[in-house]
Motif scaffolding. Sequence first.
Motif, short mmCIF file in Angstrom:
data_model
loop_
_atom_site.label_atom_id
_atom_site.label_comp_id
_atom_site.label_asym_id
_atom_site.label_seq_id
_atom_site.Cartn_x
_atom_site.Cartn_y
_atom_site.Cartn_z
N THR A 135 0.81 -1.22 0.00
CA THR A 135 0.00 0.00 0.00
C THR A 135 0.85 1.27 0.00
O THR A 135 0.40 2.30 -0.48
N GLN B 198 1.36 3.12 2.43
CA GLN B 198 0.59 4.12 3.17
C GLN B 198 1.13 4.44 4.56
O GLN B 198 0.94 5.54 5.06
N GLN C 183 1.31 8.10 6.51
CA GLN C 183 0.29 8.22 7.56
C GLN C 183 0.92 8.47 8.93
O GLN C 183 0.39 9.23 9.73
N ARG D 80 0.16 8.45 -4.26
CA ARG D 80 0.56 7.57 -3.16
C ARG D 80 1.33 8.32 -2.07
O ARG D 80 1.61 7.77 -1.01
N PRO E 86 -2.34 8.87 1.48
CA PRO E 86 -2.24 8.44 2.88
C PRO E 86 -2.19 9.62 3.85
O PRO E 86 -2.71 9.55 4.96
N ALA F 241 -5.45 1.08 -1.46
CA ALA F 241 -4.49 1.31 -2.55
C ALA F 241 -4.72 0.35 -3.70
O ALA F 241 -5.14 -0.79 -3.51
#
Lengths: 291, 339
Positions: free
Chosen positions: A131, A133, A137, B102, B106, B118
Amino acid sequence: MKAYNIIVLAKQVPDTRNVGKDAMKADGTVNRAVLPAIFNPEDLNALEQALRIKDQFPGTTVKILTMGPVRAAEIIREAMFRGGDGGVLLTDRAFAGSDTLATSYALGQALKKMGEIDLIIAGRQAIDGDTAQVGPQVAEKLKMLQVTYVEEVKELKNDTITLKRRLDRGVETVKCKLPLVITVNGTAPECRVRNAKLLMKYKRAKTVTELQKENEDYTMLYTNRPDLNIPEWTVNDIETDASQLGLTGSPTKVKTIENVVLQAKDSKVISDSDENIENMMIELIKSHTIG
Amino acid sequence: MNNVFVYCEIEDGQVAEVSQELLTKGRTLANELNCNLEAIVVGHKLDKIAQQVIPYGVDTLYLADDKRLYPYQTLPHTAVVVRLFEEEQPQIALMGATSIGRDLGPRVSSALHSGLTADCTSLEIGSHSDKKAGKDYENLLYQIRPAFGGNIIATIINPDCRPQMATVREGVMKKNILDPKYKGKVVNLDVSKYVSDTEFVVEIIERHVEKSKLNIKGSPIIVAGGYGVGSKENFKLLHQLAEVLGGEVGASRAAIDAGYVEHDRQIGQTGLTVRPKLYIACGISGQIQHRAGMEQSAQIIAINTDPEAPINSIADYVITGDIADIIPKMIKYYKQNTK
């Protein structure tokens, strides 16, 4: 010369790159038992970047923060064998079922307890989810700046860092101030291998749970060598809001998981004989697929 | 309020392909939800953007135009998007799964405490009932993607948090202009209300964007190799076949991880999505992540030593054998029959 406090965010992942036939159980769930657990590859690239800074600036510390089951302490040890300075294992049932956001929240709260940090370095993404992420984050949770897709630290001078980024279609060089969160791309240099001396020095580095499991009495050793104790933090060791943890704290939920049913095409199964291959090529030429 | 939002990326004054594809998908979703489609563009010199964006059926286009907003930087773009989302409360927000999307996605999801999925391969609207909590949900975004291990497809939902965010790779959705004369409204945001000077903390020293030399996506014939090709050396055979047929060489993730070919040839969920006339899969087992990027090929030839390889079930021709033996034969008989 300045020394830096660096935390590397790392994850132990099932090795999805070499998934064999037995990776799936008959009921369609993943058979984790047969997949080896490894240090997420891009987190190793991240570790290497951190260790290079440590090489250049003596006194710099490189600690791992990882969240996972007790077994994940393996990657903290692995990092120690390669030059890292230990780290923290964040482990608790309360974190189970976390999506990327709940994971980032827990990591962020742990990071707040790890003292002054100059740099947080993570791999771009983990191979079990892809991901990318968690790095950004976490940065947002800590209100820190981030630079993603880093391939190289070009210069670090006091609190100013110059980084080369690898983008979809090019490269970018950026300069900014610490503290900072960096995510490292797989195109960055590979991590150095284990160092034999460090392996001997740290092979007994353990978490409390690991020591209890093994039921061996090395009390003296661990009192004399505090560097062999890998701290294990549970939810009680960090300040958290329960509503942001685990499954409850995860905005995304898995609604369904389906086995893929392959719609079998009417395939022509042919052998590798000259005649068969020639016929196939002729068919493709006739249908104007090729030629 | 509560509309579908698309964050559009700009490259050389043009709206990126992936953003156009997402606008098309966003319009479809908005129709199903009976709401508006809105778009946000953050950058500089955006006066010609509206005519490119609105024909996709965009009802409101928000522009944040400032010299300092191009090229992309994390904090200022995050600030604009987060504040606009706080004001407009979109129910769905879509972004490209690019180096920008990307980086930004987030960050925005973390600031708003909303869920982000995603690399979705499909987006649909559907309902959900949470039996444990006794709650029923209508009109949720189903974020569908292959998941861990390969042979499963997961449908992810965000029942309670908004916006429901998803990123999608270029080429996965199809772009389609709705109406060249579509009437949409343009809102020029007062940038100083959305971004503070302190958010411009990164200095971009050098930026070198290169057009990809490869055109795998546009190639009518693709010869792709997997882990089963066995070595960098063996990949030369694939290059030879591609050259003879006038195609390009692609690869599965496993072949790239093994270092057989460059990263930008990756086909699959986390790489390129292709739809060639002919896809020749050599030594590719055919995990769902790979199939997601190529199963819409018009014809597929699968060459594998394993007669049970999953790729065989979607192939038009299945050849069981060694590529070192088969590829030279294909080259030979192609040449013989096209003279």
